[in-house]
Every structure is written in structure tokens, then in C-alpha cells.
Enzyme design. Structure first.
Site, PDB file in Angstrom:
ATOM      1  N   SER A 288     -48.318 -42.679 -32.989  1.00 44.82           N
ATOM      2  CA  SER A 288     -48.698 -42.397 -34.377  1.00 44.82           C
ATOM      3  C   SER A 288     -49.420 -41.073 -34.546  1.00 44.82           C
ATOM      4  O   SER A 288     -49.495 -40.553 -35.662  1.00 44.82           O
ATOM      5  CB  SER A 288     -49.592 -43.523 -34.913  1.00 44.82           C
ATOM      6  OG  SER A 288     -48.878 -44.738 -34.988  1.00 44.82           O
TER       7      SER A 288
ATOM      8  N   THR B 242     -53.061 -42.051 -38.101  1.00 42.74           N
ATOM      9  CA  THR B 242     -52.369 -41.601 -39.314  1.00 42.74           C
ATOM     10  C   THR B 242     -53.305 -40.910 -40.299  1.00 42.74           C
ATOM     11  O   THR B 242     -53.064 -39.752 -40.673  1.00 42.74           O
ATOM     12  CB  THR B 242     -51.647 -42.780 -39.983  1.00 42.74           C
ATOM     13  OG1 THR B 242     -50.655 -43.281 -39.090  1.00 42.74           O
ATOM     14  CG2 THR B 242     -50.982 -42.352 -41.274  1.00 42.74           C
TER      15      THR B 242
ATOM     16  N   GLU C 231     -72.413 -56.262 -42.711  1.00 43.95           N
ATOM     17  CA  GLU C 231     -71.698 -57.525 -42.905  1.00 43.95           C
ATOM     18  C   GLU C 231     -71.829 -58.457 -41.718  1.00 43.95           C
ATOM     19  O   GLU C 231     -72.050 -59.658 -41.877  1.00 43.95           O
ATOM     20  CB  GLU C 231     -70.217 -57.235 -43.177  1.00 43.95           C
ATOM     21  CG  GLU C 231     -69.388 -58.474 -43.452  1.00 43.95           C
ATOM     22  CD  GLU C 231     -67.941 -58.133 -43.801  1.00 43.95           C
ATOM     23  OE1 GLU C 231     -67.174 -59.075 -44.089  1.00 43.95           O
ATOM     24  OE2 GLU C 231     -67.575 -56.940 -43.773  1.00 43.95           O
TER      25      GLU C 231
ATOM     26  N   PHE D 197     -64.585 -50.885 -45.250  1.00 45.37           N
ATOM     27  CA  PHE D 197     -64.699 -52.324 -45.476  1.00 45.37           C
ATOM     28  C   PHE D 197     -64.784 -53.159 -44.203  1.00 45.37           C
ATOM     29  O   PHE D 197     -64.954 -54.371 -44.286  1.00 45.37           O
ATOM     30  CB  PHE D 197     -63.531 -52.790 -46.344  1.00 45.37           C
ATOM     31  CG  PHE D 197     -63.460 -52.071 -47.661  1.00 45.37           C
ATOM     32  CD1 PHE D 197     -64.356 -52.386 -48.673  1.00 45.37           C
ATOM     33  CD2 PHE D 197     -62.539 -51.066 -47.875  1.00 45.37           C
ATOM     34  CE1 PHE D 197     -64.314 -51.712 -49.888  1.00 45.37           C
ATOM     35  CE2 PHE D 197     -62.491 -50.385 -49.085  1.00 45.37           C
ATOM     36  CZ  PHE D 197     -63.380 -50.704 -50.092  1.00 45.37           C
ATOM     37  N   GLU D 198     -64.668 -52.547 -43.051  1.00 44.53           N
ATOM     38  CA  GLU D 198     -64.806 -53.253 -41.771  1.00 44.53           C
ATOM     39  C   GLU D 198     -65.394 -52.295 -40.738  1.00 44.53           C
ATOM     40  O   GLU D 198     -65.233 -51.069 -40.855  1.00 44.53           O
ATOM     41  CB  GLU D 198     -63.452 -53.763 -41.270  1.00 44.53           C
ATOM     42  CG  GLU D 198     -62.960 -55.035 -41.948  1.00 44.53           C
ATOM     43  CD  GLU D 198     -63.784 -56.258 -41.576  1.00 44.53           C
ATOM     44  OE1 GLU D 198     -64.189 -56.378 -40.403  1.00 44.53           O
ATOM     45  OE2 GLU D 198     -64.022 -57.092 -42.464  1.00 44.53           O
TER      46      GLU D 198
ATOM     47  N   ASP E 155     -47.924 -52.087 -37.778  1.00 42.20           N
ATOM     48  CA  ASP E 155     -47.822 -51.660 -36.381  1.00 42.20           C
ATOM     49  C   ASP E 155     -48.602 -52.572 -35.452  1.00 42.20           C
ATOM     50  O   ASP E 155     -48.111 -52.982 -34.391  1.00 42.20           O
ATOM     51  CB  ASP E 155     -48.342 -50.223 -36.280  1.00 42.20           C
ATOM     52  CG  ASP E 155     -48.469 -49.722 -34.862  1.00 42.20           C
ATOM     53  OD1 ASP E 155     -47.447 -49.332 -34.277  1.00 42.20           O
ATOM     54  OD2 ASP E 155     -49.606 -49.705 -34.328  1.00 42.20           O
TER      55      ASP E 155
ATOM     56  N   HIS F 156     -47.188 -54.865 -32.285  1.00 45.27           N
ATOM     57  CA  HIS F 156     -47.653 -54.736 -30.897  1.00 45.27           C
ATOM     58  C   HIS F 156     -47.992 -56.100 -30.303  1.00 45.27           C
ATOM     59  O   HIS F 156     -47.874 -56.307 -29.094  1.00 45.27           O
ATOM     60  CB  HIS F 156     -48.876 -53.830 -30.825  1.00 45.27           C
ATOM     61  CG  HIS F 156     -48.553 -52.364 -30.833  1.00 45.27           C
ATOM     62  ND1 HIS F 156     -47.681 -51.782 -29.943  1.00 45.27           N
ATOM     63  CD2 HIS F 156     -48.989 -51.362 -31.636  1.00 45.27           C
ATOM     64  CE1 HIS F 156     -47.600 -50.480 -30.181  1.00 45.27           C
ATOM     65  NE2 HIS F 156     -48.381 -50.201 -31.206  1.00 45.27           N
TER      66      HIS F 156
ATOM     67  N   ASP G  66     -43.754 -43.761 -39.377  1.00 44.08           N
ATOM     68  CA  ASP G  66     -44.005 -42.797 -38.312  1.00 44.08           C
ATOM     69  C   ASP G  66     -43.068 -43.024 -37.130  1.00 44.08           C
ATOM     70  O   ASP G  66     -42.600 -42.084 -36.501  1.00 44.08           O
ATOM     71  CB  ASP G  66     -45.467 -42.847 -37.864  1.00 44.08           C
ATOM     72  CG  ASP G  66     -45.992 -44.263 -37.681  1.00 44.08           C
ATOM     73  OD1 ASP G  66     -45.232 -45.229 -37.904  1.00 44.08           O
ATOM     74  OD2 ASP G  66     -47.179 -44.412 -37.324  1.00 44.08           O
ATOM     75  N   HIS G  67     -42.782 -44.286 -36.843  1.00 43.10           N
ATOM     76  CA  HIS G  67     -41.912 -44.650 -35.720  1.00 43.10           C
ATOM     77  C   HIS G  67     -41.435 -46.073 -35.957  1.00 43.10           C
ATOM     78  O   HIS G  67     -41.893 -46.756 -36.888  1.00 43.10           O
ATOM     79  CB  HIS G  67     -42.678 -44.559 -34.392  1.00 43.10           C
ATOM     80  CG  HIS G  67     -43.970 -45.320 -34.416  1.00 43.10           C
ATOM     81  ND1 HIS G  67     -44.022 -46.703 -34.375  1.00 43.10           N
ATOM     82  CD2 HIS G  67     -45.261 -44.906 -34.526  1.00 43.10           C
ATOM     83  CE1 HIS G  67     -45.281 -47.103 -34.441  1.00 43.10           C
ATOM     84  NE2 HIS G  67     -46.063 -46.034 -34.545  1.00 43.10           N
TER      85      HIS G  67
END
Length: 586
Positions: free
Chosen positions: A113, A176, A238, A291-292, A340, A344, A381-382
Site C-alpha cells: 500500500s 494510504t 477511551e 477515533f481509536e 485489506d 489478510h 491500490d492492489h
């Protein structure tokens, strides 16, 4: 008793699966002639190409979104809407023009990527694992970054005075999104804790730091990755048990907020759904949402997040509403990044649900913009090694066993198989071990397995700890100004060249120069003017049509009111009411 129940289940399944999943019309030649005729009519309308300059450019990037992923995702989205699925049209399916992108890296048949991000955002094919640098740079070699940096189309948009945005379901410092603003010999230098000793010694910067350094050029950034932006002696807001990861003591989020205040801008940082929903787009100049601590949750798990996370559609809408306030236009990258990640893991359920959510975001963007002035491109991207096979009946659950008439197909090992499989990955051994019943490499019998559940891992041919990318071409789908320039098999670095050309950014400004010459030769010629209304860009023709429609509605309204009054007065028996003359009509 168990055998009886099993036989009854198979019988009932066979009966239900024998029912046609298509309409009676589809059995006639005329139906398919009409389908083709309608498609031809759409194609004929596209013969007159849209030659406008693109005021806005939106690039939708489905990370790992192979053609097989699009096909399977289309079927799933249709089946989620109680259709057989195969005939369903995605938002991206409705785009006017299409081509293919060759995804190889300078040094790899199958790319990652980072190298692909450098290609479709910066316009330069590079080597595996590097970001925003030419192929002269060597992965992990800090000094090789020097003098080899290449800028992205986002940077070009900023130079032209346009607003810019990044939306991703991964970390905003993942490959990305990072390709829009960074120059790095190593894609995994997410934070300063990830830098090699050589990188620290020679002054290379981690990707979170590079985001902060470039943040003046970025209007909106929404995604995950907040742990890379806060010092390691602080805890996540959080998940209080988790520490953040910066070793240098910097709080890049606070620094970002202070910078915006110093510039006199109204800026907001948000990390939960409530704060995100409360952002007033009319008064917000800059927006940062993390957010994470790392990547955002999968779409299928998003509702389980305690603090709440916006969907990719909600983030896309919020970004567009802020960016479109700039009269000069904008560039926006939207990445469906966790397609993606699920691939995986050989988890087709999550991969396809991520793709469905990604298509929902595309649909929202199309509704909010006009193809008169906004070029929208959808690509990947792939690819991945996902395969769709077998001879299943139409309407068969895309995540289920390959079957006909309710009876699953079997392999030579007398065991059923799913429609979707992977060429390699952890799914090889399934939920058990490589050795099953003391038989090496035996495949698990799926007869009693629910392959449509969220955590099921598709079987794969070759055992690997993580499924790999694929090297096959990926789709390019486009609509809007000069989208016809995507028409064949292209090198991946062609994509940003077109974006720059169509939007009059970067070095190739031939089209802008031609337009300026035309205006000088024909001073009466006017450029198309646009008006934003409820987030939609309207041309003068759209406005004219809307006014005519409004006039027609007003006339209809008065006719209805007149008839209602006539009816009420005509039926009235109140004392003194004038009797209706005989033969009077509305």
C-alpha cells in the site's frame, strides 16, 4: 432421530432452493434486449464528454479492493437488501467510465500500500515499503530519503488555494493517507517509538510528526491512530488502561489545536461519536478526528464501541460539508482501509461488509456533489488472493457453501467448499490445526460449519500467517469532468496525472492555458457557475429546471386549493350559503 432431522432439513432446503430467484421476465429474450438497450442509451449520452475543469476532486480508495471483491461485495449488498444479489448495482457501478490500473512496484510484481500510494497520489512508481519518495530511496535507509521526495496531489491542491481532506478507516498515519503528506523510507515508522536507531541519528521523522508538520495544508483529517500523537506518560481517553506511545513528550494534538488558534481559525479535535456529531460545519475551519488508538473498528463491530465511532459515510459527508465552503474547490481522499485488513485475515465476511460500507460512502458523495464540477474516482491500490468459484445457483448466499438445488458441491476429498476462498493465508488450517485426525494437510469438513458467521475464516490453498496481496490489475471507475480519460489499461501513476490535468493543478497546465485562450478569442463565452444548496452543487441549468419545477408545483397547488374550496363551499348547507349553480365544474 438426528439422521431424520438432517434428511428433513436437506429436503426443505432443496425445496426452497429450487424456487427461482429470478423473475419470469428474465426468461424472455425481450427482457435482456431491453436491459442492453438501456445500457446503450446511457453510453450514447456519454458520447458528449464532460470537458469542464474539475473544481473538486474526490478519490475513493478501496484498500485491497480487487475485482473479485467488488463482484462479491455487489452480491452481498444486494442480498442484504433481499435480492438475489447478482443483478444489484453498486454506487460505483453507475460511474460513467472505467479502466484498469497496473499495480506493480518498481522492484516487486506484487506491491504494497505504500508503493502504490506513492503511485496513485504522487504520480511516481516507487519501491516496496517506501512512501512519497522516488525509487532511488531504499527501504529503511533514512539517508536515502534526502533529495528523493515527491509531492502528492493533495499538496498541489493546497498550493492552488483549495481545501484538502483525508478520511480513512485505518490510522491517518497508515500507508494510504500518509502518502498524501509524508516522505519516508519506511512505511512502518508510524510514531517516534517505531524509528530505527539510524533514522533517529540521521534526523528522519515519524509519520505522525510529518502529519503535524504538514497539517497547515490539511483542512480535515478523520480516522484512527491517536496513540501516535500523544506522549507515553498519558493514557488513552477511551481505553484508560492503555498508554499512548510518543517517547519525545510531545502532544501533537494539543500543538495542532494551539497552531490553529494562533492562525485565528476555528478548529476542533474529536475522538468520539457524540463530539463528532456536534461539530458545526458552518463555523468549523479545521477538523481533526482520531477515533481509536490504532485503526478504527470494522464496520460489523462499530456498534460495540463504547465511545462510538462515525461510519465512513458519516465521515465523508462531514468532510465534504466543510471542504465545499471553499469557493476555489477541494481535494478529498476517502480510504476504505480495512477491506485489506480483513482479507489478510482470510475473513471474507468483514472484508465484504467493509466494501459495502465503502460503497455507501460513495453513494453519499455522489448525492452531495455535481458531476459538472466534481471528478470522482474509485480505485484500489492492489488486489488480494480472494477467489470466487464453484457453480452455485443464482442467489446462493455469497458467504455460504457453493451449492446447486440446495445440495453443496464437494471436492475430490468428498467435502463441501465455500464460494469464496483464498489462495493463501491462515484460513488453510481453519479453526483447528494443520493436522486433523492425524492426516497431514487434511481439509476441514464444512458440512456442520456456519460459514456465514462474522468470525469464520475462509479456507486457503497455502498456509501463511497472513494472506498476501494479489498482483492482478484493479479497476478504475470515474465520473465527472473528463472522466473519459480513464478508458483502458493504465499505469497506476497515470491516475494523479489525470487529476492534476483536469483540475488545473501541478505542472501540466495545457488545458487551463487552452481555456484561457478560448476565453480571449470568445469574450462572450461564459464559464459554468455553481451554487451550493444543501450540500449539492447546482449549475445554472439545474437551477433553471428547479425554478420551472417550482412554478409547476405552485400552479398545481393553486388548482388543488381552488378545487377544495369549490367542493367545501358547494357542499355547505350553512344558512346564507350561496347555492352552487347547476352544471358548475371545477
Amino acid at each position: 432421530m438426528r439422521i431424520l432431522v438432517a434428511l428433513l432439513t436437506i429436503a426443505l432446503t432443496s425445496v426452497s432452493c429450487n424456487l427461482p430467484t429470478w423473475s419470469a421476465e428474465e426468461e424472455t429474450p425481450e427482457y435482456w434486449y431491453n436491459v442492453a438497450k438501456e445500457e446503450l442509451q446511457v453510453a450514447l449520452k456519454q458520447q458528449t464528454h464532460n470537458m469542464n475543469v474539475a473544481k473538486n476532486v474526490i478519490l475513493f480508495l478501496g484498500d485491497g479492493m480487487s475485482v473479485a471483491t467488488i463482484t462479491a461485495g455487489r452480491i452481498l449488498k444486494g442480498q442484504l437488501r433481499n435480492n438475489s444479489g447478482e443483478e444489484y448495482k453498486l454506487a460505483m457501478d453507475r460511474f460513467h467510465h472505467a479502466g484498469l490500473s497496473r499495480t506493480y512496484a518498481v522492484n516487486k510484481q506484487v506491491a504494497d500500500s505504500a508503493s502504490t500510494g506513492t503511485a496513485y497520489l504522487c504520480g511516481v512508481k516507487s519501491t516496496y515499503g517506501t512512501l512519497g519518495v522516488s525509487a532511488k530511496a531504499r527501504r529503511g535507509d533514512c539517508l536515502s530519503e534526502k533529495g528523493n521526495a515527491v509531492d502528492s496531489v493533495l499538496i498541489d491542491a493546497d498550493k492552488e488555494g483549495r481545501s484538502t481532506g483525508i478520511v480513512t478507516t485505518t490510522r491517518i498515519n497508515h500507508a494510504t493517507p500518509a502518502a498524501t503528506y509524508s516522505h519516508s523510507a519506511e512505511r512502518t515508522w508510524y510514531g517516534d517509538d517505531d524509528l530505527s536507531a539510524d533514522a533517529v541519528k540521521n534526523g528522519c521523522k515519524d509519520l505522525a510528526q510529518q502529519f503535524y508538520d504538514s497539517s497547515a495544508k490539511i483542512t480535515v483529517a478523520l480516522g484512527g491512530g491517536r496513540k501516535y500523537f500523544m506522549p507515553n506518560n498519558t493514557r488513552d481517553p477511551e481505553y484508560r488502561q492503555q498508554k499512548n506511545s510518543r517517547n519525545d513528550g510531545q502532544d501533537l494534538i494539543k500543538m495542532w489545536l494551539n497552531d490553529q488558534v494562533d492562525l485565528g481559525l476555528e478548529a476542533q479535535y474529536v475522538w468520539n461519536k457524540e463530539d463528532f456529531d456536534n461539530v458545526d460545519v458552518t463555523t468549523t475551519d479545521k477538523l481533526l478526528g482520531l477515533f481509536e488508538p490504532s485503526d478504527m473498528k470494522y464496520e460489523s463491530n462499530r456498534d460495540s464501541d463504547g465511545a462510538g465511532e462515525p461510519s465512513i459515510t458519516e465521515m465523508t459527508e462531514k468532510a465534504i460539508r466543510i471542504l465545499q465552503k471553499n469557493s476555489k474547490g477541494y481535494f478529498l481522499l476517502v480510504e476504505g482501509g480495512r477491506i485489506d485488513h480483513a482479507h489478510h485475515a482470510t475473513n471474507a465476511f468483514r472484508a465484504l461488509h467493509e466494501m459495502v460500507a465503502f460503497d455507501d460512502a460513495i453513494e453519499r458523495a455522489v448525492a452531495m456533489t455535481s458531476d459538472h464540477d466534481t471528478l470522482i474516482i474509485v480505485t484500489a491500490d492492489h488486489s488480494h488472493t480472494l477467489s470466487m468459484g464453484g457453480y452455485s445457483d443464482r442467489g446462493n448466499p455469497i458467504l455460504g457453501l457453493a451449492s446447486a438445488n440446495g445440495v453443496p458441491y464437494e471436492g475430490l476429498d468428498k467435502k463441501p467448499f465455500t464460494t469464496l476462498t483464498y489462495a493463501n493465508g491462515i484460513g488453510y488450517q481453519g479453526p483447528g490445526t494443520i493436522h486433523i485426525n492425524n492426516e497431514p494437510h487434511s481439509r476441514r469438513n464444512l458440512s456442520d460449519v456456519n460459514t456465514e458467521r462474522e468470525n469464520y475464516l475462509q479456507q486457503s490453498a497455502i498456509p501463511l500467517p497472513s494472506e498476501t496481496h494479489g498482483g492482478d490489475d484493479v479497476a478504475i471507475l470515474a465520473r465527472g469532468p473528463m472522466s473519459h480519460l480513464f478508458h483502458g489499461v493504465h499505469q497506476q501513476n497515470y491516475i494523479p496525472y489525470v487529476m492534476r490535468y483536469v483540475a488545473c493543478m501541478g505542472s501540466d497546465r495545457r488545458y487551463c492555458d487552452e481555456i484561457n485562450v478560448d476565453k480571449q478569442n470568445d469574450p462572450v463565452q461564459e464559464t459554468t457557475q455553481y451554487l451550493n444548496f444543501l450540500g449539492i452543487s447546482l449549475t445554472e441549468y439545474d437551477i433553471q429546471a428547479a425554478l420551472y419545477a417550482e412554478l409547476a408545483l405552485l400552479v398545481l397547488f393553486f388548482i388543488v386549493i381552488h378545487c377544495l374550496l369549490w367542493f367545501v363551499l358547494g357542499k355547505s348547507n350553512a344558512p346564507g350559503a350561496k347555492p352552487r349553480e347547476k352544471g358548475t365544474k371545477c
